[in-house]
Design an enzyme around this catalytic site. Sequence first.
Site, mmCIF file in Angstrom:
data_model
loop_
_atom_site.group_PDB
_atom_site.id
_atom_site.type_symbol
_atom_site.label_atom_id
_atom_site.label_comp_id
_atom_site.label_asym_id
_atom_site.label_seq_id
_atom_site.Cartn_x
_atom_site.Cartn_y
_atom_site.Cartn_z
ATOM 1 N N ASP A 291 0.405 -1.186 -0.051
ATOM 2 C CA ASP A 291 -0.134 0.512 -0.234
ATOM 3 C C ASP A 291 0.611 1.303 0.066
ATOM 4 O O ASP A 291 0.452 1.662 0.525
ATOM 5 C CB ASP A 291 -0.794 0.079 1.339
ATOM 6 N N LYS B 108 2.000 2.213 -4.925
ATOM 7 C CA LYS B 108 2.703 1.618 -6.183
ATOM 8 C C LYS B 108 0.804 1.593 -7.531
ATOM 9 O O LYS B 108 2.125 1.623 -8.632
ATOM 10 C CB LYS B 108 2.971 -0.006 -6.296
ATOM 11 N N GLY C 116 -4.424 -4.567 -3.482
ATOM 12 C CA GLY C 116 -5.476 -3.413 -3.897
ATOM 13 C C GLY C 116 -4.596 -2.267 -4.601
ATOM 14 O O GLY C 116 -4.030 -1.174 -3.467
ATOM 15 N N HIS C 117 -4.318 -1.581 -6.227
ATOM 16 C CA HIS C 117 -4.171 -0.433 -6.274
ATOM 17 C C HIS C 117 -5.230 0.303 -6.476
ATOM 18 O O HIS C 117 -5.942 0.191 -7.304
ATOM 19 C CB HIS C 117 -3.473 -1.254 -7.551
ATOM 20 N N GLN D 218 2.054 -5.669 -3.103
ATOM 21 C CA GLN D 218 2.031 -6.090 -2.051
ATOM 22 C C GLN D 218 3.906 -5.762 -1.839
ATOM 23 O O GLN D 218 4.081 -4.180 -2.613
ATOM 24 C CB GLN D 218 3.022 -7.286 -1.368
ATOM 25 N N LYS E 140 2.790 10.085 -1.201
ATOM 26 C CA LYS E 140 1.714 10.766 0.520
ATOM 27 C C LYS E 140 2.552 11.147 1.301
ATOM 28 O O LYS E 140 2.337 12.099 2.353
ATOM 29 C CB LYS E 140 1.119 9.547 1.356
HETATM 30 P P1 GDP Z 1 -0.659 -0.311 -3.550
HETATM 31 O O1 GDP Z 1 -1.062 -1.179 -3.183
HETATM 32 O O2 GDP Z 1 0.674 0.043 -3.332
HETATM 33 O O3 GDP Z 1 -1.285 0.536 -4.613
HETATM 34 O O4 GDP Z 1 -1.571 1.121 -2.044
HETATM 35 P P2 GDP Z 1 -2.632 1.392 -2.087
HETATM 36 O O5 GDP Z 1 -3.785 1.804 -3.350
HETATM 37 O O6 GDP Z 1 -3.913 0.335 -1.576
HETATM 38 O O7 GDP Z 1 -2.903 2.551 -1.237
HETATM 39 C C1 GDP Z 1 -2.578 3.774 -1.673
HETATM 40 C C2 GDP Z 1 -3.854 5.041 -0.779
HETATM 41 O O8 GDP Z 1 -2.678 5.988 -1.553
HETATM 42 C C3 GDP Z 1 -4.626 4.797 -2.683
HETATM 43 O O9 GDP Z 1 -6.050 4.820 -1.781
HETATM 44 C C4 GDP Z 1 -4.157 6.277 -3.597
HETATM 45 O O10 GDP Z 1 -5.220 6.819 -4.170
HETATM 46 C C5 GDP Z 1 -3.446 6.815 -2.652
HETATM 47 N N1 GDP Z 1 -1.954 7.890 -2.642
HETATM 48 C C6 GDP Z 1 -1.333 7.381 -3.299
HETATM 49 N N2 GDP Z 1 -0.045 8.191 -3.648
HETATM 50 C C7 GDP Z 1 -1.003 9.470 -2.868
HETATM 51 C C8 GDP Z 1 -0.015 10.684 -2.253
HETATM 52 O O11 GDP Z 1 1.314 11.253 -2.980
HETATM 53 N N3 GDP Z 1 -0.509 11.821 -1.061
HETATM 54 C C9 GDP Z 1 -1.912 11.321 -1.276
HETATM 55 N N4 GDP Z 1 -2.353 11.866 -0.456
HETATM 56 N N5 GDP Z 1 -2.919 9.904 -1.371
HETATM 57 C C10 GDP Z 1 -1.912 9.125 -2.368
HETATM 58 P P1 IMO Z 2 -1.048 -4.497 -2.164
HETATM 59 O O1 IMO Z 2 -0.313 -4.875 -3.481
HETATM 60 C C1 IMO Z 2 -1.359 -4.772 1.949
HETATM 61 C C2 IMO Z 2 -1.048 -8.759 3.764
HETATM 62 C C3 IMO Z 2 -2.184 -9.149 4.573
HETATM 63 C C4 IMO Z 2 -1.371 -10.332 5.451
HETATM 64 C C5 IMO Z 2 -0.336 -10.566 4.150
HETATM 65 C C6 IMO Z 2 -0.681 -12.705 4.447
HETATM 66 O O2 IMO Z 2 -2.085 -3.658 -2.051
HETATM 67 O O3 IMO Z 2 0.081 -3.487 -2.017
HETATM 68 P P2 IMO Z 2 -2.305 -13.002 1.631
HETATM 69 O O4 IMO Z 2 -3.719 -12.467 1.651
HETATM 70 O O5 IMO Z 2 -1.537 -12.189 0.812
HETATM 71 O O6 IMO Z 2 -2.500 -14.397 2.311
HETATM 72 O O7 IMO Z 2 -2.422 -11.697 3.826
HETATM 73 O O8 IMO Z 2 -0.182 -9.930 3.410
HETATM 74 N N1 IMO Z 2 -1.495 -8.158 2.602
HETATM 75 C C7 IMO Z 2 -1.004 -7.384 2.066
HETATM 76 N N2 IMO Z 2 -0.878 -5.966 2.558
HETATM 77 N N3 IMO Z 2 -0.874 -4.866 0.477
HETATM 78 C C8 IMO Z 2 -0.936 -5.585 -0.589
HETATM 79 O O9 IMO Z 2 -0.710 -5.454 -1.346
HETATM 80 C C9 IMO Z 2 -1.290 -6.925 0.682
HETATM 81 N N4 IMO Z 2 -1.935 -8.478 -0.076
HETATM 82 C C10 IMO Z 2 -1.539 -8.939 1.597
HETATM 83 O O10 IMO Z 2 -3.370 -8.276 4.946
HETATM 84 O O11 IMO Z 2 -1.605 -10.078 6.635
HETATM 85 MG MG MG Z 3 -2.676 -1.682 -1.570
#
Ligand code: GDP
Ligand code: IMO
Ligand code: MG
Length: 423
Positions: free
Chosen positions: A13, A16, A40-41, A223, A330
């Site tokens: 998270d 990416k 979850g992107h 991840q 962020k």
């Molecule tokens: P990922 O799994 O690495 O792709 O990250 P996620 O999408 O799960 O979580 C990142 C969250 O932060 C998402 O809701 C993005 O829309 C948000 N986000 C990404 N870059 C920024 C930033 O620079 N500032 C803020 N405020 N939010 C951001």
């Molecule tokens: P993105 O791509 C954050 C965590 C789960 C749990 C552990 C194992 O959005 O960064 P799993 O279902 O993979 O067997 O769970 O890994 N986890 C993540 N945490 N971002 C993710 O993906 C994750 N994918 C799995 O919460 O702790």
């Molecule tokens: Mg994510």
Amino acid sequence: MPATVVVGAQWGDEGKGKITDHMAESADFVVRYQGGNNAGHTIVVEDERFALTLIPSGVLNDTVTPVIGNGCVIDPAVLLEEMATLKSRGIDPSGVRISNNAHLIMPYHRRLDAVMERFLGRQQIGTTKRGIGPAYTDKFARSGIRVQDLFDPKIFRQKLEVALREKNLMLTKAYNQLPMEPGTIADEYLEMAEQIKPYVTDTSLLIWNALRADKNVLFEGAQGTLLDIDHGTYPFVTSSNPTAGGVGAGIGIGPMEIGRVVGVAKAYISRVGSGPFPTELDDKIGERMVEIGGEFGTVTGRRRRCGWLDTVALRYAVRINGISEIAFTKLDVLSHFDSLKIAVGYRSHEATYDEFPRQQRVLYDCEPIYQEVPGWSEDITAIRNYEDLPKNARDYVELVEDLVGVPIATVSVGPARSATILK
Ligand code: GDP
Ligand code: IMO
Ligand code: MG
């Protein structure tokens, strides 16, 4: 043209999806090489928000071919649903290519993921319950079912029957569940096979040819480094190799094809699920990071645990992945704090550590050694030139560069594609 890898440098998270989407503007292929719909992107383009779990983040750029490599595990129902959702929102997902060798997530994987977690009680990993771990377990036990098996119904039914013989014993005898019915599952999957067929190909060959033709290939990690099955905080990890080393095996190319590794790191740090977390904040500051940063899981909606940036862990990620530059996300969330802390080491009752400790126990017992720096009060979300950032924000970025030893090439100040500063 050597390929680029985008990899999570923390516990996932990191942003990416946003960074990949931004970089995809100049890419021809965006390739997932591990994981499944546990990812979850979230990507924001203008005012629209997209949440992708399986399809590579490059799909939002119409010049990009999104590829799901053999190292991924695919839940076909999720794939089809994600494609349908994109289509309904005006995005054409028909260019998606899926490896014939990727393993399938089956209904019993999802069921087992849920019941095994319940069984673990307080020791649970906190998985996403998408069946990821059980699917990879079967892959390595050589009892998995692959995408290509979908196109040979006789073999598919046979493999499914053999698998269910064992799974049903586990479900009924160990976990007190009802058995699952092979016929029903086979019918459901073979029907989806027809819909998936046009997208299935030899993705290793596809990428090999793309690289030979000097195409721009971007690998998108899901991840993060600290969730890596080998290098993360085991057993509180995922079941694949999100680190850059996972690319070769996860698509089928050699290491010499990669020329650049972008590590994505948040300006603070978060984790979702169980496991050690030295800089975790159980106070108002952590609460503020959750609120301002919107730190709730894209997949499960769970509240993410938050804490100060940890440069011990970040330097570890630089080493494990061979990160050549960092995309720092962020930074805007850290506005309006009087002062900020950065962990530069750990201290336990026995020793101090400036490298990621080899004994995991230390991560539970240690206190972070913090360097405290002044914050800034300006809203930075509209800034697009590095020089326009408040001095304290620039000092924060440059201190992190000094501490981890690689340049921060990109600073992200908001979720939107445009809220990106190239330094
Ligand atoms: P990922 O799994 O690495 O792709 O990250 P996620 O999408 O799960 O979580 C990142 C969250 O932060 C998402 O809701 C993005 O829309 C948000 N986000 C990404 N870059 C920024 C930033 O620079 N500032 C803020 N405020 N939010 C951001
Ligand atoms: P993105 O791509 C954050 C965590 C789960 C749990 C552990 C194992 O959005 O960064 P799993 O279902 O993979 O067997 O769970 O890994 N986890 C993540 N945490 N971002 C993710 O993906 C994750 N994918 C799995 O919460 O702790
Ligand atoms: Mg994510």
